[in-house]
Design a protein around this motif. Structure first.
Motif, PDB file in Angstrom:
ATOM      1  N   ARG A 555     -14.486 -30.620 -16.884  1.00  0.00           N
ATOM      2  CA  ARG A 555     -13.319 -29.313 -16.101  1.00  0.00           C
ATOM      3  C   ARG A 555     -12.422 -29.497 -17.259  1.00  0.00           C
ATOM      4  NH1 ARG A 555     -14.222 -28.822  -9.817  1.00  0.00           N
ATOM      5  NH2 ARG A 555     -15.716 -28.490  -9.448  1.00  0.00           N
ATOM      6  N   GLY A 556     -12.094 -30.567 -17.627  1.00  0.00           N
ATOM      7  CA  GLY A 556     -11.166 -30.219 -18.537  1.00  0.00           C
ATOM      8  C   GLY A 556     -10.964 -29.906 -19.788  1.00  0.00           C
ATOM      9  N   ALA A 557     -12.438 -30.406 -20.483  1.00  0.00           N
ATOM     10  CA  ALA A 557     -13.223 -29.273 -21.309  1.00  0.00           C
ATOM     11  C   ALA A 557     -12.911 -27.897 -21.680  1.00  0.00           C
ATOM     12  CB  ALA A 557     -14.094 -30.986 -21.996  1.00  0.00           C
ATOM     13  N   LEU A 558     -14.118 -27.903 -20.701  1.00  0.00           N
ATOM     14  CA  LEU A 558     -13.750 -26.284 -20.394  1.00  0.00           C
ATOM     15  C   LEU A 558     -12.073 -25.720 -20.592  1.00  0.00           C
ATOM     16  CD1 LEU A 558     -17.242 -26.143 -18.217  1.00  0.00           C
ATOM     17  CD2 LEU A 558     -16.786 -25.540 -20.763  1.00  0.00           C
ATOM     18  N   ALA A 559     -11.486 -26.226 -19.524  1.00  0.00           N
ATOM     19  CA  ALA A 559     -10.439 -25.844 -19.532  1.00  0.00           C
ATOM     20  C   ALA A 559      -9.614 -25.788 -20.319  1.00  0.00           C
ATOM     21  CB  ALA A 559      -9.435 -26.846 -17.834  1.00  0.00           C
ATOM     22  N   ALA A 560      -9.190 -26.303 -21.373  1.00  0.00           N
ATOM     23  CA  ALA A 560      -9.084 -26.556 -22.962  1.00  0.00           C
ATOM     24  C   ALA A 560      -9.671 -25.385 -23.424  1.00  0.00           C
ATOM     25  CB  ALA A 560      -9.241 -28.191 -23.412  1.00  0.00           C
ATOM     26  N   MET A 561     -11.247 -25.507 -23.379  1.00  0.00           N
ATOM     27  CA  MET A 561     -11.369 -24.903 -24.418  1.00  0.00           C
ATOM     28  C   MET A 561     -10.513 -23.278 -23.907  1.00  0.00           C
ATOM     29  SD  MET A 561     -15.425 -25.119 -24.870  1.00  0.00           S
ATOM     30  CE  MET A 561     -16.205 -24.591 -25.827  1.00  0.00           C
ATOM     31  N   SER A 562     -10.759 -22.862 -22.338  1.00  0.00           N
ATOM     32  CA  SER A 562     -10.154 -21.295 -22.237  1.00  0.00           C
ATOM     33  C   SER A 562      -9.006 -20.929 -22.047  1.00  0.00           C
ATOM     34  CB  SER A 562     -10.345 -21.798 -21.065  1.00  0.00           C
ATOM     35  OG  SER A 562     -11.409 -21.703 -20.291  1.00  0.00           O
ATOM     36  N   SER A 563      -7.875 -21.847 -22.334  1.00  0.00           N
ATOM     37  CA  SER A 563      -6.599 -21.674 -23.003  1.00  0.00           C
ATOM     38  C   SER A 563      -6.440 -21.908 -24.566  1.00  0.00           C
ATOM     39  CB  SER A 563      -5.623 -23.374 -22.619  1.00  0.00           C
ATOM     40  OG  SER A 563      -6.055 -24.352 -23.342  1.00  0.00           O
ATOM     41  N   CYS A 564      -7.117 -21.866 -25.180  1.00  0.00           N
ATOM     42  CA  CYS A 564      -7.319 -21.097 -27.107  1.00  0.00           C
ATOM     43  C   CYS A 564      -8.375 -20.240 -26.803  1.00  0.00           C
ATOM     44  CB  CYS A 564      -8.034 -22.590 -27.456  1.00  0.00           C
ATOM     45  SG  CYS A 564      -7.607 -24.403 -27.148  1.00  0.00           S
ATOM     46  N   VAL A 565      -8.352 -19.758 -26.064  1.00  0.00           N
ATOM     47  CA  VAL A 565      -9.561 -18.373 -25.701  1.00  0.00           C
ATOM     48  C   VAL A 565      -7.631 -16.825 -25.754  1.00  0.00           C
ATOM     49  CG1 VAL A 565     -10.634 -16.584 -25.264  1.00  0.00           C
ATOM     50  CG2 VAL A 565     -11.541 -18.810 -24.827  1.00  0.00           C
TER      51      VAL A 565
END
Length: 565
Positions: A555-565
């Protein structure tokens, strides 16, 4: 391998449910003392069927023969018969040869097109009637003989006339029938046919919720009465048929001009009175082209063909011919409807009352044989999937009758040691269930079960271990016929034994055992046994464990990816 997937079915159901349902109007059947005649514009529906399935999914037999257009066309035909019970019915086809319109169009060598950028008319070459049409796709050409076979099997006459289009044959027959006071339904989705509408001729468009067009409906759709349809078409032209029309005058303008002046001829005679410059100049500079466009758009109702009602009398389908055709094309769902619900002959099914009943079946397994199993929860899911698939077909194609799926069960198990015999072990019979669980966990006892992977999941939820599985008819079926869309037990039984299952648990165990024996021989004969034993079968428990474990998401990796969008 072929793990049963309902993803595509479910996705389409969700998409369908997300849209507000449209009320389907009931057909408005006009009355006639002399009966109703249905004239079907066949190629119109064949192309519609082809393009409808091209947008969804391909269909083909195991030999690679495309079947999608044939399948949809047959369903259209069945729905027409079910909805209207026509007294007289004929399928009219175009002939792949030049017609009188091709000869008429030779008089046009060029047309004047209006250029929006320069605001002027420019001379462009005219390449002939229907010159814009592309060649019929090869995979559709392959299906035409089978579509004609379907019509013959339904005992529907095929009408075609050299040198004339289907529109002209339909127009002539409709005119002759109307003169004899018959009510005629022209079955077509082509707006050109609306010019035929009168007090005795209606246009029926089945894909539009069985829309029936009388004169009022024609005016609602096109803005003019049926007798003025060709005048509107002459002005607006037709890019598909390459009818040039009057350049620069579109759908709206053509209706306005015809409603104002009455006909194309009167519109041309009063072109100078038209206020809009582009309309006025187009009419003044294209008189001959517009008049010829009207000829090309007019359906000829006087071609050399005679109305033969005796040949068009709707009869009962040739079931043997349909069964042969549907079997050849692998139309499993349609084939089922031709078969009566058949109980397995000479069968003896019983219920376990004690552990000794289970023991008797286990001892009856022959040397070198296998114990066949059927798990009730899995059988219910199998039947539910079948109902879902038919419902999906109804949403995307045409409605098909489907029996309601049974509710999920309590997990009873049926076992069979020989063809025609099966024992149901209820979850309530504790002693019998304990003895069965021991047998299922015994890896030295060979077992047959349809859809091994699903059985692992079902039995796992019951804390029952399954070992010693050697035969899975679902895997056998997929190895032998990987192009089939379904390898469920009812479908495999139908294909292999021409048997329609009744849906009972002991029957499923019985048929599983029979299929295991028959398909095992087929796999051996096909040289696929090594693939089955070394790859497919050992992989099943692995896949089952993977599905049970699921996928861990960071979930942390997905959250980081979402914040980069």
């Amino acid at each position: 391998m072929s793990p049963r997937s309902k993803g595509s079915v479910l996705a389409r159901k969700i998409a369908a449910e997300a849209q507000a349902p449209k009320p389907v109007p009931q057909p408005r059947l006009a009355s006639s003392d002399k009966g109703r005649i249905f004239l079907m514009d066949s190629m119109s529906f064949i192309f519609r069927a082809y393009h409808a399935m091209a947008r969804q999914r391909g269909m083909s037999t195991k030999t690679g023969l495309p079947t999608a257009a044939t399948y949809v066309f047959v369903n259209m035909l069945r729905k027409l018969r079910d909805d209207f019970s026509p007294e007289y019915l004929a399928a009219v086809f175009d002939v792949a040869a030049p017609t009188f319109r091709d000869q008429q169009a030779e008089a046009i060598t060029s047309v004047r097109r209006f250029d929006l950028k320069t605001q002027t008319f420019q001379e462009v070459a005219y390449h002939g009637y229907k010159a814009n049409r592309t060649e019929m796709p090869g995979d559709l050409v392959q299906q035409l003989p089978y579509i004609r076979r379907a019509l013959e099997a339904y005992r529907i006459p095929i009408l075609e006339l050299q040198g004339y289009e289907a529109d002209d044959v339909i127009g002539t027959l409709a005119h002759q029938a109307a003169l004899q006071s018959y009510l005629v339904y022209v079955v077509s989705s082509d707006k050109d046919m609306l010019q035929l509408v009168n007090d005795k001729v209606l246009v029926l468009n089945p894909p539009k919720d069985n829309l029936i067009c009388d004169a009022d409906k024609v005016e609602e759709i096109l803005g003019v009465r049926p007798e003025r349809v060709v005048d509107v078409m002459a002005l607006r032209g037709d890019t598909i048929d390459n009818i040039p029309g009057a350049p620069g005058i579109g759908d709206k303008g053509s209706v306005e001009l015809i409603k104002r002046f009455g006909t194309v001829e009167q519109t041309l005679d009063h072109a100078a009175e038209v206020e809009r410059k582009t309309y006025r100049e187009s009419l003044q500079n294209n008189r001959d082209v517009v008049l010829l466009s009207k000829k090309l758009a007019t359906i000829d109702s006087n071609v050399p063909v005679e109305l033969d009602l005796g040949a068009m009398k709707a009869g009962e389908p040739d079931l043997d011919a349909l069964r042969e055709l549907f079997t050849e094309l692998e139309f499993t769902s349609l084939l089922k409807e031709l078969l009566p619900v058949v109980q397995v002959s000479e069968a003896h099914y019983s219920e376990a009352k004690s552990a000794s009943d289970v023991e008797a079946v286990l001892k009856a397994v022959p040397s070198g044989g296998s114990l066949a199993l059927a798990v009730e929860a899995e059988l219910a899911a199998d039947l539910e999937a079948e109902a879902d698939e038919q419902e999906e077909d109804g949403d995307s194609l045409l409605p098909l009758t489907a029996a309601p799926a049974p509710a999920p069960s309590a997990g009873n198990i049926a076992i069979s040691a020989a063809p025609g015999e099966a024992l149901t072990v209820s979850s309530a019979e504790q002693a019998a269930r304990v003895r069965l669980a021991e047998a299922l966990a015994d890896g030295s006892l060979s077992k047959s079960i349809h859809d091994y992977k699903s059985a692992i999941h079902v039995l796992g939820r019951q804390d029952t271990e399954l070992r010693g599985v050697q035969h899975d008819p679902m895997l056998y079926s997929y190895l032998l016929d990987p192009t089939y869309t379904s390898h469920r037990l009812p479908d495999v039984a139908l294909r292999r034994f021409n048997l329609k299952l009744g849906g009972t648990l002991p029957e499923a165990a019985d048929i599983t055992g029979r299929l295991a024996t028959a398909l095992r021989h087929d796999v051996e004969d096909a040289g696929l046994l090594k693939v089955y034993e070394d790859v497919d079968l050992p992989l099943v428990p692995v896949l089952a464990r993977m599905e049970a474990a699921g996928v861990k998401i960071d979930r942390g990796a997905l959250a980081a990816m979402s914040s980069c969008v």
